[in-house]
Motif scaffolding. Structure first.
Motif, mmCIF file in Angstrom:
data_model
loop_
_atom_site.group_PDB
_atom_site.id
_atom_site.type_symbol
_atom_site.label_atom_id
_atom_site.label_comp_id
_atom_site.label_asym_id
_atom_site.label_seq_id
_atom_site.Cartn_x
_atom_site.Cartn_y
_atom_site.Cartn_z
ATOM 1 N N GLY A 9 0.783 -1.217 0.000
ATOM 2 C CA GLY A 9 0.000 0.000 0.000
ATOM 3 C C GLY A 9 0.817 1.269 0.000
ATOM 4 N N ALA A 10 2.149 1.162 0.054
ATOM 5 C CA ALA A 10 3.011 2.341 0.096
ATOM 6 C C ALA A 10 3.714 2.523 -1.240
ATOM 7 N N THR A 11 4.170 3.731 -1.486
ATOM 8 C CA THR A 11 4.942 4.016 -2.702
ATOM 9 C C THR A 11 6.395 4.303 -2.393
ATOM 10 N N ASP A 12 6.682 4.760 -1.173
ATOM 11 C CA ASP A 12 8.053 5.066 -0.785
ATOM 12 C C ASP A 12 8.695 3.859 -0.109
ATOM 13 N N VAL A 13 10.020 3.837 -0.149
ATOM 14 C CA VAL A 13 10.780 2.777 0.504
ATOM 15 C C VAL A 13 11.376 3.322 1.802
ATOM 16 N N VAL A 14 11.108 2.644 2.898
ATOM 17 C CA VAL A 14 11.673 3.013 4.195
ATOM 18 C C VAL A 14 12.782 2.022 4.512
ATOM 19 N N VAL A 15 14.002 2.525 4.664
ATOM 20 C CA VAL A 15 15.145 1.651 4.926
ATOM 21 C C VAL A 15 15.086 1.161 6.368
ATOM 22 N N PRO A 16 15.113 -0.145 6.575
ATOM 23 C CA PRO A 16 15.028 -0.688 7.937
ATOM 24 C C PRO A 16 16.380 -0.650 8.641
ATOM 25 N N SER A 17 16.356 -0.944 9.925
ATOM 26 C CA SER A 17 17.589 -1.040 10.710
ATOM 27 C C SER A 17 17.808 -2.492 11.109
ATOM 28 N N TRP A 18 19.056 -2.841 11.355
ATOM 29 C CA TRP A 18 19.445 -4.201 11.727
ATOM 30 C C TRP A 18 19.492 -4.299 13.246
ATOM 31 N N ASN A 19 18.766 -5.252 13.827
ATOM 32 C CA ASN A 19 18.716 -5.368 15.289
ATOM 33 C C ASN A 19 19.628 -6.458 15.829
ATOM 34 N N GLY A 20 20.513 -6.968 14.981
ATOM 35 C CA GLY A 20 21.403 -8.047 15.399
ATOM 36 C C GLY A 20 20.939 -9.405 14.944
ATOM 37 N N ASN A 21 19.679 -9.480 14.483
ATOM 38 C CA ASN A 21 19.141 -10.753 14.033
ATOM 39 C C ASN A 21 18.329 -10.621 12.748
#
Length: 264
Positions: free
Chosen positions: A59-71
């Motif tokens: 449902g979104a058009t933009d990309v949100v860069v995630p963060s790495w939580n160690g796993n």
């Protein structure tokens, strides 16, 4: 006692890209070309490597860069991002382009994205992941896979020495899924249509069991996870191949839409 969580190695950072071209190379395979300045320095040294593609959330058009939580990767709101893993089919460092091939099968986030992708749409990529080291001293090769493995098969076949005999066995769900492969003077290519209603990998497994492998032959195979697990057992238990002779990888799981570890 407090249990400790084993942390996984953090993958390469995501690089922002956008769709440049979309080409339907067969009725079931779409080649998506992404590009962008952040692809500067992106190189792939081995065939059959992998790259993570971050897609817009549903449902979104933009990309949100995630963060790495160690796993795992997580979005700021705690949800898992939409990530799929593909073979980097072609990399052009001068044009700053990367191609991935996606099998369009009428379901799944990656299929829907590939079918609707338009130039300018955002995405992001992380990688490359490990590829395959071709044994240039192997007396012969078996290269096998289903439609999702075709991009990797083209690369592995291209990297095998011209003088090495290669048996190529590929399963397609429909005859129109066949694509041209690189010319190789020692290659014998056979395509196998999956019978209607048969489980994925059924035709591929039969094809591998029927192959006459000379002593010392190397094997590269990829496809549906359960199917290639059966191929792996056949190679080890029935044929007695050493693990060092084989590379067998699950690229996707039947009945599951996919997660960050699935490949195509």
């Amino acid at each position: 006692m407090t249990a400790t969580r084993r942390l996984r190695r953090e993958p390469p950072a995501f690089r922002a890209v956008e769709v440049r071209r979309v080409e339907r190379v067969s009725p079931r395979m779409v080649r998506v070309t992404v590009s962008g300045p952040e692809l500067a320095g992106f190189t792939v040294e081995q065939p059959a490597a992998s790259v993570r593609v971050l897609l817009p959330s549903s449902g979104a058009t933009d990309v949100v860069v995630p963060s790495w939580n160690g796993n795992e990767f997580l979005l700021p709101d705690g949800r898992r991002p939409t990530i799929r893993t593909f073979t980097p089919w072609r990399v052009d460092p001068e044009a700053l382009e990367l191609d991935v091939g996606i099998v369009v099968h009428g379901g799944g986030v990656a299929s829907e994205w590939a079918a609707s992708a338009e130039p300018g749409r955002p995405a992001a990529i992380s990688g490359p992941g490990r590829g395959y080291t071709v044994d240039r001293d192997a007396p012969a090769y078996l290269v096998a896979g289903d439609e999702t493995a075709i991009p990797a098969i083209t690369q592995v076949l291209d990297a095998i020495p011209d003088e090495t005999p290669v048996q190529v066995r590929i399963e397609v769900a429909h005859a129109d899924g066949r694509l041209a492969l690189p010319e190789h003077p020692g290659a014998t290519v056979q395509w196998f249509d999956l019978p209607p209603g048969a489980p994925p990998g059924d035709a591929l497994g039969a094809a591998v069991r029927d192959v006459d492998l000379p002593d010392g032959a190397a094997v590269w195979a990829a496809g549906e996870a359960a199917a290639v697990q059966r191929i792996r057992r056949h190679l080890f238990d029935d044929r007695g191949l050493a693990r060092a002779q084989t590379s067998v990888r699950g690229y996707w799981k039947h009945g599951r839409a996919g997660d960050g570890d699935d490949e195509a």
